[in-house]
Design a protein around this motif. Sequence first.
Motif, PDB file in Angstrom:
ATOM      1  N   UNK A 108      10.258  -1.716 -11.992  1.00  0.00           N
ATOM      2  CA  UNK A 108       9.822  -2.165 -13.322  1.00  0.00           C
ATOM      3  C   UNK A 108       9.663  -0.964 -14.255  1.00  0.00           C
ATOM      4  N   UNK A 123       3.047  -1.683  -3.601  1.00  0.00           N
ATOM      5  CA  UNK A 123       4.314  -1.732  -4.355  1.00  0.00           C
ATOM      6  C   UNK A 123       4.097  -1.683  -5.867  1.00  0.00           C
ATOM      7  N   UNK A 124       3.352  -0.716  -6.311  1.00  0.00           N
ATOM      8  CA  UNK A 124       2.957  -0.687  -7.714  1.00  0.00           C
ATOM      9  C   UNK A 124       4.125  -0.555  -8.695  1.00  0.00           C
ATOM     10  N   UNK A 125       5.218   0.065  -8.258  1.00  0.00           N
ATOM     11  CA  UNK A 125       6.304   0.321  -9.201  1.00  0.00           C
ATOM     12  C   UNK A 125       7.287  -0.846  -9.344  1.00  0.00           C
ATOM     13  N   UNK A 126       6.991  -1.948  -8.661  1.00  0.00           N
ATOM     14  CA  UNK A 126       7.971  -3.040  -8.646  1.00  0.00           C
ATOM     15  C   UNK A 126       7.715  -4.048  -9.773  1.00  0.00           C
TER      16      UNK A 126
END
Lengths: 240, 589
Positions: free
Chosen positions: B97, B63-66
């Motif tokens: 994010x 979930x890198x973009x959170x």
Amino acid sequence: MANDESIPRRDFLKGASLTGASVAAAATGLVACSPKAETAASQATPATQDTWLVLTPEEAEFFIAAADTIIPKDELSPSGSECGVPVFIDRQLASAWGGGDRMYRAGPFVKGTPEQGYQLSLTPHQYFVAGVIAANAWCEKTYGKTFDRLDQAKRNEALTAMEKGTAEFDGFESKPFFTALLTINMEGFFADPIYGGNRNKASWRMLGFPGLPAIYADKIDAYRGKRYPVTEPQSIADFS
Amino acid sequence: MVTKLKEVDVVVIGQGLTGVMMAKEMTMAGLTVVGLERGPDKRPEQENILPRIRDELRYNARKELMVDNAVDTVTFRNDSDQMALPIRRWGAFLPGEGVGGTTNHWGGLHWRFLPTDFRIRSEITQKYGASAIPADMTITDWPVTYDELEPYFDKFDKLCGVAGKAGNLRGQKIEGGNVFEGPRQNEYPTPALKTSAGAGMFRDAAKNVGFHPFTVPFSAPSQPYVNVYGVTLGKCEYCGFCGRTSCEANAKATPTTHVMPVLRGDPKYTLKTRAFVKQINYDKQAKKVTGVTYIDMKTGEEYEQPAGFVILSAFVMGNTHMMLYSGIGEPYDPKTGRGLVGKNYCYQFEANGTAFFEDKIMSPFMGSPGDRVAFDDFNGENFDHSGLGFFGGGYIVGGSGSAPPIGGRDVPEGTPSWGSEWKKQTVKWYYGAMDFNTQGSVYANRANYLDLDPTYKDSIGRPLLRMTYNGTENDHKMSRHLLSKLEMAVKAMNPTSYELRPRPKNFTTVPYQSTHNTGGTMMGTNPGNSVTNRYGQVWEASNLFITGASLFPQQHGYNPTGPLGAMAYWTADKIVKDYVKNPGPLVHT
């Protein structure tokens, strides 16, 4: 001890030795229909010994045994350890994610309801370290041996007990540990090989997942209801 | 030591979807705008490229973009008798994010609410009697109608280049589109996506059992498109990775690619990333805000940024949190029913299912969330609720694409989850599974709300937002009804086997369900029933506007992005046309 002689894990460790060619040979069940793919597969497989960033010898042996039980070698794929799943786990636990990056770690730490999710202060790495110790202690108490020294039938039995939560670890919950173990094994088996697991894209071959580039706007009509030909799945490294 | 900066016309808090839209519209009107964003800037030409973007572990599993939970999270409990505990890593919902916010990874389903949704309380009362709505169901009419919003829905469609097929063009019903939708003045900007094999089967089955299926509207063009700001968008490539990753084709709608190229260089616009807004500075006597205080995360310096007016455009939780922490408006108290900030928090009551077909080939990796087929016969007031014991509804959708292998390997219930038999079944069904989803409404309940947590703090020492939420009996009944209608369509396809998964009794923060949180700063007709007026202007501070789904009085049976985009344009238009010339309350009561 006789059982130990037949343990795949031992063979594997001894022969770290497992060369690219022999891993590929294990996979030929899937690619036999495509001689071209088989050649490519043998070329693509590394022939180096597994080395560990953070795993202790006990942890490495546990994860190898677990990977080979969760993902046994059969006509569909090589075993979990042959596919590099323990290497994947080692790298993940050494990664920022394993160290608790992007995780809210302020207290107080209170035991919540299942609906409230993970509430321990442990990072994934710390959690697995504690879990392996607890799992091995339970295996010693129950079977007289650590998990990696059990034969295949006993390993299956032990993992099943953890999955059901009937394995009563000392001071640690076996069921969530099993869920975490299963999840990280699946991630290692199915993720892009760039992370150290899914060597030779074994799981993608097994499924018929083509990988990259995944641009299908001009193919969606042609392959609606028809099998998309996946002779050689492509990964990030193939495009780099 | 706080450094006071030079006053600007507008400060926008959060540079996600609506924050960037507002910044663009305000600069076009000649105003100077500072956009403050806690996350990083996004550089699509560096980040959203092949091969790195096709990484299921990084984006989907990790979930890198959170939003970084170490920076900010929320605490959660099912009811107000429990102690709320922090969500330590995101699960049920995934706020994004950085510039572009949650639209960097969203699934892209692009809807309008039904005309009846906007007057839901009156509609139910009129149809089923004055006593039909239970006392604890705090649903209200919106202070704005579908017809008023239609031009803004239209403009938002043209920002995104939405792919779809109209089912109601200026009142004329068109078969193949959604015949239940409100009248549209224009066709969708681009034609509907091509459907996957499974979606085609679902369309036929839904039709056979008497429903009205259509291809879902999708927030990416099906062919190259020049949007409302003159930006050329790419087309959907059916990559199958959509749900938690950005789009390398510059197709899926996000301001990162759809607005920033024409905003970034504007001398009237200043983007400050890694700027953590601590509070809105509020003068309660004057009923005005004076600006914001933020921390520059790159230097540790604290700044006060004065502004003529402030637009609060964070995620749902962030908007409500900022209002509570800044002391603007009265916090909601579920015991007395008094207070409005945090009231009518709602979620999306999703349920799902899978059907397995031994003899069908459906490529699970090839597709898009927009290549699926839905029917809307059981949404909102599209059907008679007499004797059903609940209100609300939702759309029902099915299809077979879009599933990379870590997350997308359906096997029938009862299959072992590991070992040789698991592998055999996984391979057997990989090409033969079809997934379904019911996107149910959540009709506000007085027990579900947001407030400040008494125990846990965020990374700059503010109390976390506390979420108290559980599924209501009404919503469980609604969801089971939708599943029963889904089952009719599933059976008509004669699958080898199928399973439907109702939601468990208690809402749980794991696993993923939906990012569709709404409410907390609801809009309404007067200061006694709402936090903002119909333009998102805060009753208690006339130079503070709010955009986003925190304005929703309740959540209807659709993904919220279409309506919240339209409402941002509606607010922007009112600010530019009226407020700027004559600052002050836009609605007098």
